[in-house]
Design a protein around this motif. Structure first.
Motif, PDB file in Angstrom:
ATOM      1  N   MET A  18      -0.057   9.798   4.188  1.00 53.21           N
ATOM      2  CA  MET A  18       0.486   9.666   5.651  1.00 53.21           C
ATOM      3  C   MET A  18       0.655  10.816   6.197  1.00 53.21           C
ATOM      4  O   MET A  18       1.323  11.921   5.466  1.00 53.21           O
ATOM      5  CB  MET A  18       1.810   8.845   5.559  1.00 53.21           C
ATOM      6  CG  MET A  18       1.623   7.599   5.078  1.00 53.21           C
ATOM      7  SD  MET A  18       3.637   6.602   5.083  1.00 53.21           S
ATOM      8  CE  MET A  18       3.747   6.667   6.867  1.00 53.21           C
ATOM      9  N   CYS A  50       5.706   9.646  12.542  1.00 57.43           N
ATOM     10  CA  CYS A  50       4.245   9.803  12.197  1.00 57.43           C
ATOM     11  C   CYS A  50       3.682  10.875  13.140  1.00 57.43           C
ATOM     12  O   CYS A  50       3.690  10.645  14.440  1.00 57.43           O
ATOM     13  CB  CYS A  50       3.536   8.229  12.473  1.00 57.43           C
ATOM     14  SG  CYS A  50       4.394   7.149  11.368  1.00 57.43           S
ATOM     15  N   SER A  92      -2.477  -2.946   4.107  1.00 60.97           N
ATOM     16  CA  SER A  92      -1.501  -2.924   5.354  1.00 60.97           C
ATOM     17  C   SER A  92      -0.495  -1.995   4.876  1.00 60.97           C
ATOM     18  O   SER A  92       0.041  -1.911   3.737  1.00 60.97           O
ATOM     19  CB  SER A  92      -1.098  -4.158   5.637  1.00 60.97           C
ATOM     20  OG  SER A  92      -0.559  -4.802   4.881  1.00 60.97           O
ATOM     21  N   GLN A  93      -0.130  -1.169   5.977  1.00 62.53           N
ATOM     22  CA  GLN A  93       1.145  -0.165   5.823  1.00 62.53           C
ATOM     23  C   GLN A  93       2.520  -1.260   5.568  1.00 62.53           C
ATOM     24  O   GLN A  93       3.186  -0.695   4.835  1.00 62.53           O
ATOM     25  CB  GLN A  93       1.294   0.801   6.976  1.00 62.53           C
ATOM     26  CG  GLN A  93       2.303   1.903   6.791  1.00 62.53           C
ATOM     27  CD  GLN A  93       2.360   2.359   8.001  1.00 62.53           C
ATOM     28  OE1 GLN A  93       1.458   3.402   8.122  1.00 62.53           O
ATOM     29  NE2 GLN A  93       3.387   2.478   8.851  1.00 62.53           N
ATOM     30  N   SER A  94       2.554  -2.042   6.493  1.00 60.70           N
ATOM     31  CA  SER A  94       3.831  -2.885   6.479  1.00 60.70           C
ATOM     32  C   SER A  94       3.881  -3.991   5.475  1.00 60.70           C
ATOM     33  O   SER A  94       2.601  -4.347   5.425  1.00 60.70           O
ATOM     34  CB  SER A  94       4.329  -3.376   7.758  1.00 60.70           C
ATOM     35  OG  SER A  94       3.272  -4.270   8.519  1.00 60.70           O
ATOM     36  N   THR A 112       8.757   3.804   4.356  1.00 61.58           N
ATOM     37  CA  THR A 112       8.729   3.567   5.828  1.00 61.58           C
ATOM     38  C   THR A 112       9.665   3.131   6.615  1.00 61.58           C
ATOM     39  O   THR A 112       9.797   3.381   7.727  1.00 61.58           O
ATOM     40  CB  THR A 112       7.272   2.779   6.058  1.00 61.58           C
ATOM     41  OG1 THR A 112       7.872   1.376   5.257  1.00 61.58           O
ATOM     42  CG2 THR A 112       6.070   3.135   5.485  1.00 61.58           C
ATOM     43  N   SER A 116       0.980  -1.174  -0.011  1.00 61.38           N
ATOM     44  CA  SER A 116       0.100   0.161  -0.091  1.00 61.38           C
ATOM     45  C   SER A 116       0.653   1.256   0.134  1.00 61.38           C
ATOM     46  O   SER A 116       0.533   2.089  -0.713  1.00 61.38           O
ATOM     47  CB  SER A 116      -1.012   0.068   1.198  1.00 61.38           C
ATOM     48  OG  SER A 116      -0.216   0.262   2.346  1.00 61.38           O
ATOM     49  N   ILE A 117       1.976   1.269   0.882  1.00 60.07           N
ATOM     50  CA  ILE A 117       2.956   2.418   0.702  1.00 60.07           C
ATOM     51  C   ILE A 117       4.188   1.847   0.371  1.00 60.07           C
ATOM     52  O   ILE A 117       4.619   1.076   1.322  1.00 60.07           O
ATOM     53  CB  ILE A 117       3.033   2.987   2.355  1.00 60.07           C
ATOM     54  CG1 ILE A 117       1.628   3.441   2.359  1.00 60.07           C
ATOM     55  CG2 ILE A 117       4.001   3.996   2.265  1.00 60.07           C
ATOM     56  CD1 ILE A 117       1.393   4.051   3.956  1.00 60.07           C
TER      57      ILE A 117
END
Length: 364
Positions: free
Chosen positions: A340, A311, A136-138, A165, A114-115
């Motif tokens: 984000m 963050c 999911s981000q991770s 990230t 996603s990122i």
């Protein structure tokens, strides 16, 4: 004038703002500007590289050695693979462009986190491929596998450690995932920051030799832009089985890497001490960021790279904070384009980091 219809949905890649532009926009002296936006090595490059490049500047009028044999040989020895397993690009992102054009078209699907690195999507749109993303981000490899089973993508991108990230995947989990993927799906393991991850946690190390021996459908990407301090030279590489490399060579233009860049990368490989010292210093300074965010009650993503992702709280706006820092001569990366509320900060030298702490504290 009409252009290729596929170009309509492509957004320009947002690179870190150059120092020269900040000088022009805000009238700040270059010496008063600190750039912590593009994850460059703040310690520069090995002195051996500078000396070697200075000796061959007279060769700039000649085309480079298109076989790139010296650098290929150095890379193959470093990773214990064959020269035929190596392709070199003008940055690893050029190799990404090669493999997408070689494997995908408008009928293809390409799966990514996603990122993650923005160029995966940009190059995918060049060929009109459908882009699939996790939620999911991770990198949740279980979610990757569920999407893979349903959609059967032509290409899967795994970026570890992940940009922007900084998180990384345990290599055993990655290998377990790869063992379940059909051989006709190309899996790209992007290890641009792998040198940093290896020093921090051996469980994150992905060895290209093992990938190539175990999986016929995987290509590993590396770069000289980060730990080696050669961002301005633009040298990256891909390591895979020969059938993949041969297909990529059909797309590679002649002389795609300059004479000076080839020499710089070749010599950089020989100075392991410089690279190790840079990485040790990086994680020593990263501890200061971890202590600072604890004091400021800001969340930080555990990073295996040379940058940290901060963050921010809902009451804080990443774009506004990045803009205020910029006016004070501190360049960081606003991650609002990734949806984000965060800023990505390259871990600089002790002096650069101290200045960042002073400025961000004033703003907060």
């Amino acid at each position: 004038m009409k252009f290729n219809a596929k170009m309509k949905d492509i957004k320009n890649y947002e690179a870190g703002k150059p120092i020269e532009l900040v000088v022009r926009e805000f009238g700040i002296e270059p010496k008063d500007i600190i750039k912590l936006a593009s994850n460059e090595n703040p310690y520069g490059c090995s002195s051996r590289v500078s000396e070697a490049v200075s000796k061959i500047v007279t060769k700039m009028s000649l085309y480079p050695d298109d076989s790139m044999m010296d650098l290929k040989s150095g890379i193959s020895k470093r990773f214990e693979v064959k020269d035929e397993n190596v392709i070199i690009g003008s940055g690893s992102d050029q190799v990404i462009e090669f493999l997408i054009h070689a494997k995908a078209d408008e009928n293809s699907k390409i799966l990514m986190n996603s990122i993650t690195f923005a160029m995966y999507e940009i190059y995918a749109k060049h060929v009109g491929a459908e882009i699939l993303r996790t939620t999911s981000q991770s990198h949740d490899l279980d979610e990757f596998y569920e999407i893979y089973k349903k959609e059967k993508p032509a290409i899967i991108f795994i970026c570890t450690p992940n940009n922007p990230t900084g998180d990384a995947i345990d290599s055993q989990k990655l290998f377990d995932f790869l063992s379940k993927i059909d051989s006709n799906t190309l899996v790209v393991v992007d290890g641009a920051y792998m040198e940093y991850a290896i020093l921090k946690d051996a469980k994150k190390e992905v060895k290209p030799k093992e990938l190539i021996e175990m999986f016929e459908n995987v290509i590993y990407l590396g770069t000289f832009s980060k730990a080696y301090g050669l961002g301005g030279m633009r040298v990256g590489y891909g390591l895979a089985r020969t059938d993949i490399i041969k297909e990529l060579y059909k797309i590679r233009p002649p002389f795609n890497v300059t004479t000076l860049s080839l020499e710089a990368a070749k010599v950089a490989l020989s100075d392991e001490e410089f690279v190790k010292n840079s990485i040790v210093a990086n994680f020593s300074e990263m501890k200061r960021y971890e202590e600072f965010v604890n004091e400021q009650k800001i969340d930080i993503i555990d990073s295996y790279t040379n940058f940290v992702t901060l963050c921010l709280n809902p009451s804080q706006n990443s774009s506004q904070i990045a803009g205020l820092l910029l006016k004070k001569g501190m360049i960081v990366r606003d991650l609002s384009s990734y949806n984000m509320n965060a800023i990505r900060v390259t871990v600089g030298t002790k002096e650069q980091n101290t200045r960042f702490f002073e400025l961000i504290q004033e703003i907060l």
